[in-house]
Design an enzyme around this catalytic site. Structure first.
Site, PDB file in Angstrom:
ATOM      1  N   ARG A  45       0.830  -1.216   0.000  1.00  0.00           N
ATOM      2  CA  ARG A  45       0.000   0.000   0.000  1.00  0.00           C
ATOM      3  C   ARG A  45       0.862   1.263   0.000  1.00  0.00           C
ATOM      4  O   ARG A  45       0.469   2.282  -0.575  1.00  0.00           O
ATOM      5  CB  ARG A  45      -0.960  -0.014   1.183  1.00  0.00           C
ATOM      6  N   LYS A  81     -18.953 -17.374   1.139  1.00  0.00           N
ATOM      7  CA  LYS A  81     -20.406 -17.224   1.256  1.00  0.00           C
ATOM      8  C   LYS A  81     -21.067 -16.635   0.020  1.00  0.00           C
ATOM      9  O   LYS A  81     -20.598 -15.658  -0.538  1.00  0.00           O
ATOM     10  CB  LYS A  81     -20.732 -16.319   2.451  1.00  0.00           C
ATOM     11  N   GLY A  97     -13.356  -4.511  -0.306  1.00  0.00           N
ATOM     12  CA  GLY A  97     -14.763  -4.096  -0.168  1.00  0.00           C
ATOM     13  C   GLY A  97     -15.183  -3.122  -1.254  1.00  0.00           C
ATOM     14  O   GLY A  97     -16.285  -3.216  -1.804  1.00  0.00           O
ATOM     15  N   GLY A 123      -8.782  -8.037  -1.956  1.00  0.00           N
ATOM     16  CA  GLY A 123      -9.054  -8.995  -0.881  1.00  0.00           C
ATOM     17  C   GLY A 123      -8.220 -10.267  -0.965  1.00  0.00           C
ATOM     18  O   GLY A 123      -7.041 -10.234  -1.300  1.00  0.00           O
TER      19      GLY A 123
END
Length: 392
Positions: free
Chosen positions: A38, A197, A372, A349
């Protein structure tokens, strides 16, 4: 949402105090930064502003609250930029230290403010903190794509007080690749979705079914789709309340003429553990066994679908890639993407981590810095941190 946003190159920055929202939310161990990606990602924007004579005021969050200081980031950034980054250590972020550091700046100087989460107002986007942050600067630059889906003081609130608000190179790159991929893809367009999920990816699947030619499903969420089709899934992860939704999505894919690929075999174990994998003969998983990765036949099926694509976007691993015995599907997909003659975009992610750990990072066209944010982008949602910036 408009993707055609003004950038740092569209404005005059010489002599201006420029507040830059970076994503310095880096992992720390014993006060040392363990992954510098980052920081590296922020350098092109910071270097451009230094070179063009701006007074560069950096801000970022770190962690979920005030418990982490950005002091180690200031030290490492000073080394990376080969010049001092003055760290304004203020519990209130915009305190006496910050005000003095900014007042003393010359063109090309860099100051880093303390963790924006030290202020309770930050995540609530309350005006008092937004106003204080804005009071330090003439211009706002957002280069933190990872937080662009959040309306916080340091991503959105400041733009109420600093009317010149543009993006840095990192956000510009994200908008180019994610925007083009989702809204003007070269076909065939393949989307690969994994992770645990279905509920995390409901809106993504729904939105992408309007745009893609093929959807590939892997990871824990595949078992809910297989259960919806009547297959046995043993003790594998399943979201019983999403089975009707899974049926709907498979039906929608048929209606839209989208290929909907599910695993045709699995690597399984007798529980959630890293033991030698047993491979099933077909889609069915025997009683007492848990699916932890796609199987070898599925590796080939998915790799072939990727091979013929011209645009591929991937979000979520194919199995428990942290387990050496169950990372084979994720490796197969990463390798197929690396070898493809296509625009390949990794949606942040876990998939970004997997691709980098497996050594395929440099072969990808673009790896998103926002997990996200990239998910919400793929859902077709407006990202407040992007929407707040000036249009060209």
């Amino acid at each position: 949402m408009s993707f055609n946003k003004k950038t740092i190159e569209d404005i005059q920055v010489k002599g201006k105090k420029v507040l830059v929202r970076c994503d310095f939310n880096v992992p720390l161990k014993d006060g040392k930064i363990t992954d510098e990606n980052r920081l590296k990602g922020a350098l092109p924007t910071i270097n451009y502003l230094i070179k063009n004579g701006a007074k560069v005021i950096l801000c970022s969050h770190l962690g979920k609250d005030a418990s982490n200081s950005l002091a180690p980031v200031a030290v490492r950034l000073s080394q990376m930029l080969d010049q001092e980054v003055v760290f304004a250590r203020d519990e209130e972020v915009v305190g006496d230290n910050a005000k003095k550091a900014v007042a003393d700046m010359k063109d090309g100087d860099v100051v880093l403010l303390e963790n924006t989460r030290c202020r309770k107002e930050e995540t609530k986007n309350l005006p008092e903190f937004s106003k204080e942050l804005a009071s330090l600067a003439d211009v706002f630059v957002n280069d933190a794509f990872g937080t662009a889906h959040r309306a916080h003081c340091s991503t959105v609130g400041v733009t109420d007080y600093l009317k010149t608000a543009v993006c840095g190179y990192l956000i510009q790159k994200e908008l180019k690749f994610l925007g083009e991929v989702v809204n003007a893809p070269v076909r065939p367009f393949v989307a690969i979705l994994g992770g645990a999920k279905v509920s995390d990816k409901i809106a993504v699947i729904n939105n992408l079914l309007e745009k893609v030619d093929t959807i590939i499903i892997g990871g824990g969420m595949a078992y809910t789709f297989l259960k919806a089709q009547g297959y046995e899934i043993g003790t594998s992860l399943v979201e019983a309340d999403r089975i009707d939704y899974a049926k709907e999505m498979i039906e929608k894919a048929k209606t839209k003429g989208v290929k909907f690929l599910l695993p045709v075999d699995h690597r399984v174990a007798d529980g959630f553990k890293d033991v030698t994998a047993v491979v099933t003969e077909d889609q069915n998983i025997p009683a007492g066994s848990m699916g932890l990765d796609i199987g070898p036949k599925t590796d080939v099926l998915y790799a072939n679908a990727i091979k013929d694509a011209k645009t591929v976007i991937w979000n979520g691993p194919m199995g428990v890639f942290e387990f050496d015995n169950f990372n084979k599907g994720t490796i197969a997909v990463a390798k197929a993407m690396a070898d493809a003659d296509a625009t390949t975009v990794i949606g942040g992610g876990d998939s970004a981590a997997a691709v980098n750990i497996l050594g395929f990072g440099e072969k990808m066209t673009h790896i998103s810095t926002g997990g996200g944010a990239s998910l919400e982008f793929l859902e077709g949602k407006e990202l407040p941190g992007i929407a707040a910036l000036n249009d060209k």
